[in-house]
Design an enzyme around this catalytic site. Structure first.
Site, short mmCIF file in Angstrom:
data_model
loop_
_atom_site.label_atom_id
_atom_site.label_comp_id
_atom_site.label_asym_id
_atom_site.label_seq_id
_atom_site.Cartn_x
_atom_site.Cartn_y
_atom_site.Cartn_z
CE LYS A 280 41.86 34.70 37.18
NZ LYS A 280 41.53 35.02 38.21
NE ARG A 354 40.49 27.72 46.19
CZ ARG A 354 41.04 28.97 47.27
NH1 ARG A 354 40.30 28.86 48.03
NH2 ARG A 354 41.41 30.59 46.84
N1 BES Z 1 44.93 32.05 38.95
C1 BES Z 1 44.55 32.91 39.95
C2 BES Z 1 45.09 33.93 41.13
C3 BES Z 1 46.40 35.36 40.86
C4 BES Z 1 45.52 36.16 40.80
C5 BES Z 1 47.87 34.77 40.62
C6 BES Z 1 45.82 37.17 39.79
C7 BES Z 1 47.95 35.99 40.17
C8 BES Z 1 47.45 37.39 39.47
C9 BES Z 1 43.64 32.29 40.75
O1 BES Z 1 43.12 30.77 40.19
C10 BES Z 1 42.28 33.19 41.33
O2 BES Z 1 41.79 32.60 40.71
N2 BES Z 1 42.47 33.17 42.92
C11 BES Z 1 41.22 34.06 43.12
C12 BES Z 1 40.54 32.88 44.55
C13 BES Z 1 38.80 33.61 44.45
C14 BES Z 1 38.51 33.26 43.92
C15 BES Z 1 38.89 33.13 45.66
C16 BES Z 1 42.00 35.40 43.33
O3 BES Z 1 42.81 35.51 43.52
O4 BES Z 1 41.29 36.31 43.17
MN MN Z 2 41.01 31.74 38.78
#
Ligand code: BES
Ligand code: MN
Ligand code: ZN
Length: 497
Positions: A280, A354
């Site tokens: 990230k 997931r």
């Molecule tokens: N934990 C995150 C989701 C999230 C992001 C929650 C920002 C709250 C605020 C999750 O694990 C994630 O990174 N999801 C990705 C999925 C994508 C790679 C398909 C996302 O939402 O960007």
């Molecule tokens: Mn994630």
């Protein structure tokens, strides 16, 4: 704080502070009218002097009102009577709590349940007020060398109800509010703890503590070896890049008979989400310590249900892992085999929630559940769709989805349904495995749920995406404890209590 319910005349209470609601423009609630009567119209006179007109958020502290035994009277502005909804009511309770914290009263008589939001009754108002008061006492100072804001002097809040007949139901409401408040605070504490303290093993230890505290709760934590035996290849893949060991935490609450239905809650327990190799960006990454708030809400709900001794059978499952990049970490393109036997091509290591949930959902089958609800900070897309107010909700069973929607409304902890469907499922196609772990940018929350749906064919299932609701950013940064109120309500509704 101690909370009580009594039916007695407010004017003869020897209390440190009597809390009364006032609507705009200077309209007294029932108890306030009574007090005004015994005080020879003094309240009306004071309001008439222009010190307060009842606007939302206003407070006025009075001393030594004639004919009244209470040492102080705290007037709370409720706003327009017509627009007294749940938010306005909560604002009033918050104003009360704020004013009380700056006042010397040790015990309080609260008449705010005189003015429940439109469409709600006095019991709802008491339950919500207790839950909120408890939550307003929450301070995260575990990691501060100096304690923060002082707690109020008040130790006891008594809610007045109109008649003796109303006391029993109001006491139940009070009890529920307290247990839910405790559950919310427990979830907030776990959420707020930093990831160097709140690791998967720490979560497992907290579960064991819960098991010690309540005889009705038994706890088991599977370590990586045990998970390997169960072929949880997907869950284990997520923790591979971390020095912290993963755990599958299983909490079982038995409040009903063996042959009674069992409900399962599954909570995403990523104790920190760096994104892994699909790392990230740095800005705001600290907030990914909140990526175990789904797990925290399962802990909180479990605790509240045990405290209330609800006659249900409940299993809480928490797949806990830390998502880090290192030499052993999963890489984009890696293919893993889940416990269900289905293979997954990991195209993005940041779609890890997931991956841990799918094996937990397969594990849930063994409880022959009447329903399974998973709770997860799953997608940023959900924040885009619904913002920070309502949880995203999807599921494979209309009845369960509707029950969750209704529970959210009852508890004023609302969810909003998003659709599922084959057309979305197609976005998960992989050239190399049974499915990919991402479905592209469109409908990111739905494709995430579609992924989970592939592991939930054997039971009635719903999924709560709490990415936008589990915590607040900015100067109020911190876990909210949601959706503990919704979850507890859902379970209360199952047994009609
Ligand atoms: N934990 C995150 C989701 C999230 C992001 C929650 C920002 C709250 C605020 C999750 O694990 C994630 O990174 N999801 C990705 C999925 C994508 C790679 C398909 C996302 O939402 O960007
Ligand atoms: Mn994630
Ligand atoms: Zn995550």
């Amino acid at each position: 704080m101690e909370y009580l319910v009594k039916s007695a005349a407010a004017e003869s209470q020897r209390t440190g502070c009597l809390v009364l609601g006032v609507f705009e423009k200077r309209r007294l609630t029932d108890t306030a009218k009574q007090i005004d009567g015994v005080a020879g119209g003094q309240l009306t006179a004071i309001l008439g002097s222009g010190d307060m007109d009842g606007a939302a958020g206003q407070t006025l502290l009075l001393h030594g009102l004639p004919g009244v035994t209470a040492e102080r009277i705290l007037l709370i502005g409720l706003g327009k009577e017509k627009s007294l909804n749940e938010r306005a009511f909560r604002q009033a309770v918050q104003s009360m709590s704020g004013a009380l914290s700056g006042c010397g009263a040790r015990d309080v008589w609260c008449a705010l349940a005189d003015a429940p939001p439109r469409g709600r009754d006095c019991d709802w108002a008491i339950r919500d007020a207790v839950q909120q008061c408890e939550s307003l006492l929450y301070r995260f100072d575990t990691c501060k060398s100096k304690k923060g804001k002082p707690l109020p002097n008040a130790r006891k809040i008594t809610f007045g109800v109109a008649s003796a007949d109303a006391v029993a139901a109001a006491r139940d409401a009070c009890k529920a509010g307290l247990a839910i408040g405790h559950g919310v605070n427990a979830a907030r504490e776990l959420g707020d703890l930093p990831a160097n303290i709140c690791t998967p093993v720490y979560l497992a230890d907290q579960a064991k503590k819960l098991g010690k505290r309540f005889k009705s709760v038994s706890v088991e934590a599977l370590d990586e070896k045990a998970m390997e035996k169960l072929s949880m290849g997907s869950l284990l893949a997520v923790g591979r890049g971390s020095r912290e060991e993963s755990r599958l935490i299983v909490m079982q609450y038995k409040g009903a008979g063996k042959s009674d239905p069992t409900h399962v809650l599954v909570g995403k327990g990523i104790t920190f989400d760096t994104g892994g190799i699909s790392i990230k960006p740095g800005a705001g990454m600290d907030e990914m310590k909140f990526d175990m708030c789904g797990a925290a809400s399962v802990f909180g709900a479990m605790q509240a249900v045990a405290e209330l001794e609800l006659p249900v059978n409940l299993v809480g499952i928490v797949p806990a892992a830390e998502n880090m990049p290192d030499g052993l970490a999963i890489k984009p393109g890696d293919i893993v085999t889940s416990m269900s036997g289905q293979t997954i091509e990991i195209l993005n290591t940041d779609a890890e929630g997931r991956l841990v949930l799918c094996d937990a959902l397969t594990y849930a089958e063994r409880f022959k559940p009447a329903s399974v609800v998973d709770v997860a900070t799953l997608t940023g897309a959900c924040v885009m769709a619904l913002g920070h107010h309502k949880h995203g909700l999807m599921g494979n069973n209309t009845a369960v989805v509707n029950k969750l929607l209704a529970a959210g409304r009852t508890a004023a902890d609302e969810a909003w349904q998003l659709p599922l469907g084959e057309e979305y499922d197609e976005q998960l196609k992989s050239n190399f495995a049974d499915m990919a772990n991402i479905g592209g940018r469109p409908a990111g929350s739905i494709t995430a749920a579609q992924f989970l749906a592939r592991f939930t064919g054997k039971y009635k299932w719903a999924h709560l995406d709490i990415a936008g609701t589990a915590w607040k950013s900015g100067d109020q940064k911190g876990a909210t404890g949601r959706p503990v109120p919704l979850l507890v309500q859902y379970l209360m509704d199952q047994v009609g209590s």
